[in-house]
Design a protein around this motif. Structure first.
Motif, mmCIF file in Angstrom:
data_model
loop_
_atom_site.group_PDB
_atom_site.id
_atom_site.type_symbol
_atom_site.label_atom_id
_atom_site.label_comp_id
_atom_site.label_asym_id
_atom_site.label_seq_id
_atom_site.Cartn_x
_atom_site.Cartn_y
_atom_site.Cartn_z
ATOM 1 N N PHE A 36 0.899 -1.265 -0.382
ATOM 2 C CA PHE A 36 0.217 0.110 0.124
ATOM 3 C C PHE A 36 1.194 1.406 0.154
ATOM 4 C CE2 PHE A 36 -2.678 -3.185 1.473
ATOM 5 C CZ PHE A 36 -4.404 -2.751 1.235
ATOM 6 N N ALA A 37 2.275 0.772 1.057
ATOM 7 C CA ALA A 37 3.164 2.370 0.823
ATOM 8 C C ALA A 37 3.673 2.955 -0.496
ATOM 9 C CB ALA A 37 3.924 1.735 1.918
ATOM 10 N N ARG A 38 3.854 1.795 -1.635
ATOM 11 C CA ARG A 38 4.463 1.755 -2.948
ATOM 12 C C ARG A 38 3.393 2.350 -3.772
ATOM 13 N NH1 ARG A 38 6.685 -3.059 -2.490
ATOM 14 N NH2 ARG A 38 4.708 -4.293 -3.823
ATOM 15 N N ALA A 39 2.012 2.000 -3.717
ATOM 16 C CA ALA A 39 0.535 1.909 -3.821
ATOM 17 C C ALA A 39 0.100 3.356 -3.861
ATOM 18 C CB ALA A 39 -0.413 1.689 -3.832
ATOM 19 N N PHE A 40 0.321 4.081 -2.747
ATOM 20 C CA PHE A 40 0.380 5.968 -2.487
ATOM 21 C C PHE A 40 1.356 7.070 -2.941
ATOM 22 C CE2 PHE A 40 -2.229 4.205 1.777
ATOM 23 C CZ PHE A 40 -3.734 4.779 1.263
ATOM 24 N N ALA A 41 2.959 5.659 -3.324
ATOM 25 C CA ALA A 41 4.070 6.885 -3.596
ATOM 26 C C ALA A 41 3.942 7.702 -4.976
ATOM 27 C CB ALA A 41 5.177 5.912 -3.212
ATOM 28 N N ARG A 42 2.732 6.387 -5.682
ATOM 29 C CA ARG A 42 3.006 6.510 -7.212
ATOM 30 C C ARG A 42 2.154 7.906 -7.501
ATOM 31 N NH1 ARG A 42 4.938 2.003 -10.081
ATOM 32 N NH2 ARG A 42 4.830 0.100 -9.119
ATOM 33 N N GLY A 107 4.059 -11.087 -6.083
ATOM 34 C CA GLY A 107 4.772 -12.162 -6.689
ATOM 35 C C GLY A 107 4.765 -11.534 -7.879
ATOM 36 N N ASP A 108 5.305 -12.784 -8.407
ATOM 37 C CA ASP A 108 4.744 -12.173 -10.436
ATOM 38 C C ASP A 108 3.368 -12.953 -10.566
ATOM 39 O OD1 ASP A 108 5.399 -13.023 -12.525
ATOM 40 O OD2 ASP A 108 7.022 -13.785 -13.136
ATOM 41 N N VAL A 109 2.554 -12.429 -10.703
ATOM 42 C CA VAL A 109 1.037 -12.812 -11.449
ATOM 43 C C VAL A 109 0.857 -14.149 -12.104
ATOM 44 C CG1 VAL A 109 -1.299 -12.558 -11.618
ATOM 45 C CG2 VAL A 109 1.175 -10.324 -10.252
ATOM 46 N N THR A 110 1.823 -13.670 -13.065
ATOM 47 C CA THR A 110 1.918 -14.911 -14.400
ATOM 48 C C THR A 110 2.517 -15.829 -13.865
ATOM 49 O OG1 THR A 110 3.860 -13.738 -15.391
ATOM 50 C CG2 THR A 110 2.122 -12.425 -16.504
ATOM 51 N N THR A 111 3.246 -16.704 -13.165
ATOM 52 C CA THR A 111 4.375 -17.504 -12.534
ATOM 53 C C THR A 111 3.153 -18.151 -11.359
ATOM 54 O OG1 THR A 111 5.409 -16.548 -11.209
ATOM 55 C CG2 THR A 111 6.024 -17.549 -13.051
ATOM 56 N N THR A 112 2.229 -17.384 -11.085
ATOM 57 C CA THR A 112 1.177 -18.359 -9.508
ATOM 58 C C THR A 112 0.150 -19.288 -10.579
ATOM 59 O OG1 THR A 112 -0.393 -18.033 -8.571
ATOM 60 C CG2 THR A 112 0.102 -16.037 -9.887
ATOM 61 N N SER A 113 -0.598 -20.647 -9.598
ATOM 62 C CA SER A 113 -1.231 -21.280 -10.364
ATOM 63 C C SER A 113 -1.974 -21.083 -10.332
ATOM 64 C CB SER A 113 -0.808 -22.815 -9.891
ATOM 65 O OG SER A 113 -1.191 -22.726 -8.289
ATOM 66 N N LEU A 114 -2.697 -20.351 -9.356
ATOM 67 C CA LEU A 114 -3.849 -19.257 -9.019
ATOM 68 C C LEU A 114 -4.736 -18.427 -10.506
ATOM 69 C CD1 LEU A 114 -3.733 -18.955 -5.672
ATOM 70 C CD2 LEU A 114 -5.140 -20.234 -6.488
ATOM 71 N N THR A 115 -5.728 -18.801 -11.472
ATOM 72 C CA THR A 115 -6.448 -18.551 -12.140
ATOM 73 C C THR A 115 -7.043 -17.097 -11.574
ATOM 74 O OG1 THR A 115 -8.102 -20.330 -11.991
ATOM 75 C CG2 THR A 115 -6.295 -20.077 -13.870
ATOM 76 N N SER A 116 -7.714 -17.546 -10.690
ATOM 77 C CA SER A 116 -8.179 -15.740 -10.022
ATOM 78 C C SER A 116 -7.467 -15.376 -8.894
ATOM 79 C CB SER A 116 -9.791 -16.623 -9.041
ATOM 80 O OG SER A 116 -8.954 -17.801 -8.327
ATOM 81 N N ALA A 117 -6.182 -15.453 -9.132
ATOM 82 C CA ALA A 117 -5.444 -14.351 -8.587
ATOM 83 C C ALA A 117 -5.316 -12.799 -8.208
ATOM 84 C CB ALA A 117 -3.559 -15.034 -8.190
ATOM 85 N N VAL A 118 -5.440 -11.989 -7.986
ATOM 86 C CA VAL A 118 -5.422 -10.543 -8.003
ATOM 87 C C VAL A 118 -4.391 -9.731 -7.156
ATOM 88 C CG1 VAL A 118 -6.522 -8.429 -7.687
ATOM 89 C CG2 VAL A 118 -8.262 -10.952 -7.876
ATOM 90 N N ASP A 119 -3.904 -9.507 -8.716
ATOM 91 C CA ASP A 119 -1.968 -8.435 -7.984
ATOM 92 C C ASP A 119 -2.845 -7.257 -6.961
ATOM 93 O OD1 ASP A 119 0.106 -7.752 -7.901
ATOM 94 O OD2 ASP A 119 -0.479 -6.353 -9.181
ATOM 95 N N LEU A 120 -2.731 -7.727 -5.501
ATOM 96 C CA LEU A 120 -3.052 -6.151 -4.613
ATOM 97 C C LEU A 120 -2.555 -4.865 -5.106
ATOM 98 C CD1 LEU A 120 -4.348 -5.173 -2.298
ATOM 99 C CD2 LEU A 120 -1.927 -6.359 -0.890
ATOM 100 N N GLU A 121 -1.323 -4.862 -5.611
ATOM 101 C CA GLU A 121 -0.523 -3.305 -5.514
ATOM 102 C C GLU A 121 -1.461 -2.936 -7.001
ATOM 103 O OE1 GLU A 121 3.500 -3.060 -6.224
ATOM 104 O OE2 GLU A 121 3.466 -0.910 -6.134
ATOM 105 N N SER A 122 -1.740 -3.575 -7.642
ATOM 106 C CA SER A 122 -2.923 -2.862 -8.735
ATOM 107 C C SER A 122 -3.885 -2.671 -8.677
ATOM 108 C CB SER A 122 -2.463 -4.179 -9.829
ATOM 109 O OG SER A 122 -1.663 -4.787 -10.644
ATOM 110 N N VAL A 123 -4.840 -3.018 -8.173
ATOM 111 C CA VAL A 123 -6.032 -3.193 -7.356
ATOM 112 C C VAL A 123 -5.866 -1.105 -6.106
ATOM 113 C CG1 VAL A 123 -8.027 -3.286 -5.912
ATOM 114 C CG2 VAL A 123 -6.622 -4.652 -8.029
#
Ligand code: TQI
Ligand code: ZN
Ligand code: ZN
Length: 169
Positions: A36-42, A107-123
């Protein structure tokens, strides 16, 4: 193109130093808090705004919490996928995330095995845009464009996001 909420609500000029707090009951790790701190910094990098974490939840301008299902604000979460998170426009400051998602942290979202994984920082970057007063954009690479595929990461502000936020702050 960027948009604002009706009436163009924004955090007022006397208050460009905003504080944020995490819901104490969530007991988030420092790794998650750093996302979250990184997201605010953007957003602070391109505006005169600053964001400082406070431990005093009741005093914070912006509050962040994970909730599941009906959590009392009339906008219940819906389990995996569907709604991922929501944030209220200024001067409300509440930012809620759906605790039922498979959140990917650093994480590297593209290498997770979860098809429903959501990147926290993006959101987080997207929802902070809403917290600050931005609506959705019609520009596809903008953070405020209202679509993100699961298993993808989009954390860089586009010039459209910067133009929009710089009109507000
Ligand atoms: N949540 C929606 C969103 O944040 C909530 C919403 C719908 C909304 N319409 C709105 C908020 C109008 C403000 C104004 O957009 S979501 C995305 C994206 C969501 C969606 O869970 O669907 C992101 C959360 F942009 F990818 F679609 C984060 Cl990044
Ligand atoms: Zn909510
Ligand atoms: Zn949105």
């Amino acid at each position: 193109h960027y948009t604002f909420f009706p009436g163009t609500p924004r955090w007022s000029t006397g208050n460009s130093d905003l504080t944020y707090a995490f819901l104490p009951a969530n007991n988030l790790s420092s790794t998650v808090k750093l996302v979250f701190a990184r997201a605010f910094a953007r957003w602070s990098e391109v505006t005169t705004l600053t964001f400082t974490e406070t431990d005093v939840y009741s005093d914070a301008d912006l509050t962040i919490g994970f909730f599941v299902g009906d959590h009392g604000d009339g906008e219940p979460f819906d389990g995996v996928l569907g709604t991922l998170a929501h944030a209220f426009s200024p001067p409300d400051g509440r930012f809620h995330l759906d605790g039922d998602e498979q959140w990917v942290v650093d994480g590297d979202v593209t290498t997770t095995s979860l098809t429903s994984a959501v990147d926290l920082e993006s959101v987080a970057v997207h929802e902070i845009g809403h917290l600050l007063g931005l609506g959705h954009s019609s520009v596809e690479d903008a953070i405020m464009f209202p679509t993100i595929s699961s298993r993808s990461r989009k954390v860089q502000l586009a010039s459209d996001d910067v133009d929009g936020i710089q009109l507000l702050y």
